[in-house]
Design a protein around this motif. Sequence first.
Motif, PDB file in Angstrom:
ATOM      1  N   GLU A   1       4.326  -4.265   4.148  1.00 42.65           N
ATOM      2  CA  GLU A   1       3.188  -3.442   4.519  1.00 42.65           C
ATOM      3  C   GLU A   1       3.540  -2.090   5.134  1.00 42.65           C
ATOM      4  N   ALA A   2       4.811  -1.735   5.135  1.00 43.97           N
ATOM      5  CA  ALA A   2       5.221  -0.484   5.788  1.00 43.97           C
ATOM      6  C   ALA A   2       4.504   0.731   5.206  1.00 43.97           C
ATOM      7  N   HIS A   3       4.282   0.724   3.885  1.00 43.56           N
ATOM      8  CA  HIS A   3       3.654   1.887   3.255  1.00 43.56           C
ATOM      9  C   HIS A   3       2.205   2.061   3.685  1.00 43.56           C
ATOM     10  N   ARG A   4       1.564   0.969   4.123  1.00 41.00           N
ATOM     11  CA  ARG A   4       0.164   1.033   4.537  1.00 41.00           C
ATOM     12  C   ARG A   4       0.018   1.365   6.017  1.00 41.00           C
ATOM     13  N   TRP A   5       1.042   1.034   6.802  1.00 39.87           N
ATOM     14  CA  TRP A   5       0.956   1.217   8.255  1.00 39.87           C
ATOM     15  C   TRP A   5       2.209   1.928   8.759  1.00 39.87           C
ATOM     16  N   PRO A   6       2.417   3.197   8.347  1.00 36.73           N
ATOM     17  CA  PRO A   6       3.665   3.886   8.702  1.00 36.73           C
ATOM     18  C   PRO A   6       3.897   4.015  10.197  1.00 36.73           C
ATOM     19  N   HIS A   7       2.827   4.165  10.990  1.00 35.55           N
ATOM     20  CA  HIS A   7       3.017   4.301  12.440  1.00 35.55           C
ATOM     21  C   HIS A   7       3.477   2.987  13.068  1.00 35.55           C
ATOM     22  N   LEU A   8       3.031   1.872  12.507  1.00 36.29           N
ATOM     23  CA  LEU A   8       3.488   0.575  13.011  1.00 36.29           C
ATOM     24  C   LEU A   8       4.915   0.292  12.537  1.00 36.29           C
ATOM     25  N   PHE A   9       5.247   0.751  11.338  1.00 38.13           N
ATOM     26  CA  PHE A   9       6.618   0.592  10.856  1.00 38.13           C
ATOM     27  C   PHE A   9       7.576   1.364  11.759  1.00 38.13           C
ATOM     28  N   THR A  10       7.163   2.545  12.215  1.00 36.24           N
ATOM     29  CA  THR A  10       7.986   3.330  13.131  1.00 36.24           C
ATOM     30  C   THR A  10       8.200   2.568  14.436  1.00 36.24           C
TER      31      THR A  10
ATOM     32  N   ARG B   1       0.666 -14.347   8.914  1.00 31.72           N
ATOM     33  CA  ARG B   1      -0.156 -15.089   7.956  1.00 31.72           C
ATOM     34  C   ARG B   1      -1.094 -14.182   7.175  1.00 31.72           C
ATOM     35  N   ASP B   2      -1.766 -13.251   7.859  1.00 29.29           N
ATOM     36  CA  ASP B   2      -2.840 -12.473   7.253  1.00 29.29           C
ATOM     37  C   ASP B   2      -2.490 -11.018   6.996  1.00 29.29           C
ATOM     38  N   GLY B   3      -1.315 -10.564   7.469  1.00 28.54           N
ATOM     39  CA  GLY B   3      -0.981  -9.158   7.361  1.00 28.54           C
ATOM     40  C   GLY B   3      -1.636  -8.369   8.488  1.00 28.54           C
ATOM     41  N   VAL B   4      -1.227  -7.124   8.623  1.00 24.05           N
ATOM     42  CA  VAL B   4      -1.766  -6.289   9.700  1.00 24.05           C
ATOM     43  C   VAL B   4      -3.251  -6.029   9.477  1.00 24.05           C
ATOM     44  N   GLY B   5      -3.614  -5.658   8.247  1.00 26.09           N
ATOM     45  CA  GLY B   5      -5.011  -5.348   7.967  1.00 26.09           C
ATOM     46  C   GLY B   5      -5.922  -6.556   8.067  1.00 26.09           C
ATOM     47  N   GLY B   6      -5.416  -7.710   7.648  1.00 27.23           N
ATOM     48  CA  GLY B   6      -6.254  -8.902   7.631  1.00 27.23           C
ATOM     49  C   GLY B   6      -6.369  -9.621   8.949  1.00 27.23           C
ATOM     50  N   ALA B   7      -5.483  -9.326   9.891  1.00 27.73           N
ATOM     51  CA  ALA B   7      -5.523 -10.001  11.184  1.00 27.73           C
ATOM     52  C   ALA B   7      -6.776  -9.607  11.951  1.00 27.73           C
TER      53      ALA B   7
END
Length: 215
Positions: free
Chosen positions: A126-135, A33-39
């Motif tokens: 949101e992968a470009h903002r949180w590359p370590h979480l995308f990995t 709902r809120d994205g990684v940053g907004g959660a």
Amino acid sequence: MSQIALLPTEKAFPRAVAKRQAILDAAKRAFVRDGVGGASIDAIAVDAGVSRQTVYNQIGDKDQLFVAVVEDVTARSSASLMQVLQSFPDRPDDIDQALTNFAEGLLGRCMCDIDGRALASLMQREAHRWPHLFTAWKEYGPGKDWPVIAAVFAKLGYDGYLEIDDASLAARHFMALINADLPKDEGLCTRPSEAAVQKAAKAGVGTFLRAFGKR
């Protein structure tokens, strides 16, 4: 004589498991709902009916929570995949029908899993903002079961049902083709209809067999 401290009773474990699952479910909803940053950990705790400290004690910070959500969603999807794989005949009489049934099972129970689709969409955004979480998502998520799926096609090639040189490549083509005709305008929280799944499976398998079917 000093008394030995007793371990928690078995009745305590289901409550702990339920509490952890409530946190994971609340976190999943918040991330989508809120994205990684907004959660917010506080909002997740309120939604789960626990304290903020319980979230940290049970799982950890927000990054750890995201990885735990991906692992949880993937584990349930993998369990469904194993059930679909077990239903595949060892020596199919009709390879077209066997692959179509297989495709319908994959689409209906795995690839169209609402939680998995929602997380995939989130990471694409949101992968470009949180590359370590995308990995972490790639490690625990969509690529985790590729070897198991590829093994099905390797066996079909070995047994003479298909003409393939690279089972992993054939598996990727198969998955892409059966997914190609699924309705793309339906919301991520809406499972495609059974008719849509059947249509996509039939069309994808037909194209796949024209490329990889026994000549």
